[in-house]
Design an enzyme around this catalytic site. Sequence first.
Site, PDB file in Angstrom:
ATOM      1  N   HIS A 192       0.821  -1.212   0.000  1.00 40.44           N
ATOM      2  CA  HIS A 192       0.000   0.000   0.000  1.00 40.44           C
ATOM      3  C   HIS A 192       0.861   1.272   0.000  1.00 40.44           C
ATOM      4  O   HIS A 192       0.775   2.096   0.909  1.00 40.44           O
ATOM      5  CB  HIS A 192      -0.939   0.009   1.210  1.00 40.44           C
ATOM      6  CG  HIS A 192      -1.796  -1.202   1.296  1.00 40.44           C
ATOM      7  ND1 HIS A 192      -2.837  -1.440   0.421  1.00 40.44           N
ATOM      8  CD2 HIS A 192      -1.751  -2.265   2.144  1.00 40.44           C
ATOM      9  CE1 HIS A 192      -3.407  -2.605   0.730  1.00 40.44           C
ATOM     10  NE2 HIS A 192      -2.770  -3.131   1.754  1.00 40.44           N
ATOM     11  N   ALA A 219      10.380 -20.594  14.596  1.00 41.38           N
ATOM     12  CA  ALA A 219       9.053 -20.593  13.985  1.00 41.38           C
ATOM     13  C   ALA A 219       8.232 -19.373  14.403  1.00 41.38           C
ATOM     14  O   ALA A 219       8.278 -18.936  15.553  1.00 41.38           O
ATOM     15  CB  ALA A 219       8.311 -21.871  14.375  1.00 41.38           C
TER      16      ALA A 219
END
Length: 198
Positions: free
Chosen positions: A77, A117
């Site tokens: 954006h 992770a």
Amino acid sequence: GTRVIVGDGCSFLSGAMDNQIGNNHPCSVWVHNAGTVVKIGQHVGFSGTSIGAFVGITIGDRVRCGANVLIMDSNWHPEDPRSGQPRPVVIGNDVWLGVGVMVLKGAKIGENSVIGANSVVMGEIPPNSIAAGNPCQIILPTKERFRGSGSAGKLSKGSEQAAAGVKGSEQAEAGAKGSELSQQGSKGGDQLQPGNNP
């Protein structure tokens, strides 16, 4: 125009069951703006990885990407002033990105580092580090058993010094414990002297 450069031996696993953890979507590479380059080294593995580049992303050799990793050099954006300016992303050789890791604009991950992770990498991670969290932070330097297969596998001088410091601290603690035991033994000997017996 834009370019995507892919080295030899790379794999792109896009099927939902191509990775036993499960890919949420196919691999994708989106390159925006004239002159933007995504450069991927040799023998890199992707599983449901999304890459979005506005100014440039460089990924080294033998990088492992766990399922559903996101790598992007902008907040997308660009018409929204809150998005800010894009900044290049650099991922060094032999880096391992765990499942669900997000590598955001301006990130630089040093060679042979492991990212836990679901971590969010926004800044710089030095070579030979294990790092995790949101924001991603260093947990400890890698041990020799985590060395990569290339030249990046060599521990940095700083990591070696840190490991030596830990070992020295352990030896100092062991020495202090031995000294305490020696003092206790000496005290017990004093109690056994005839003049000290009740």
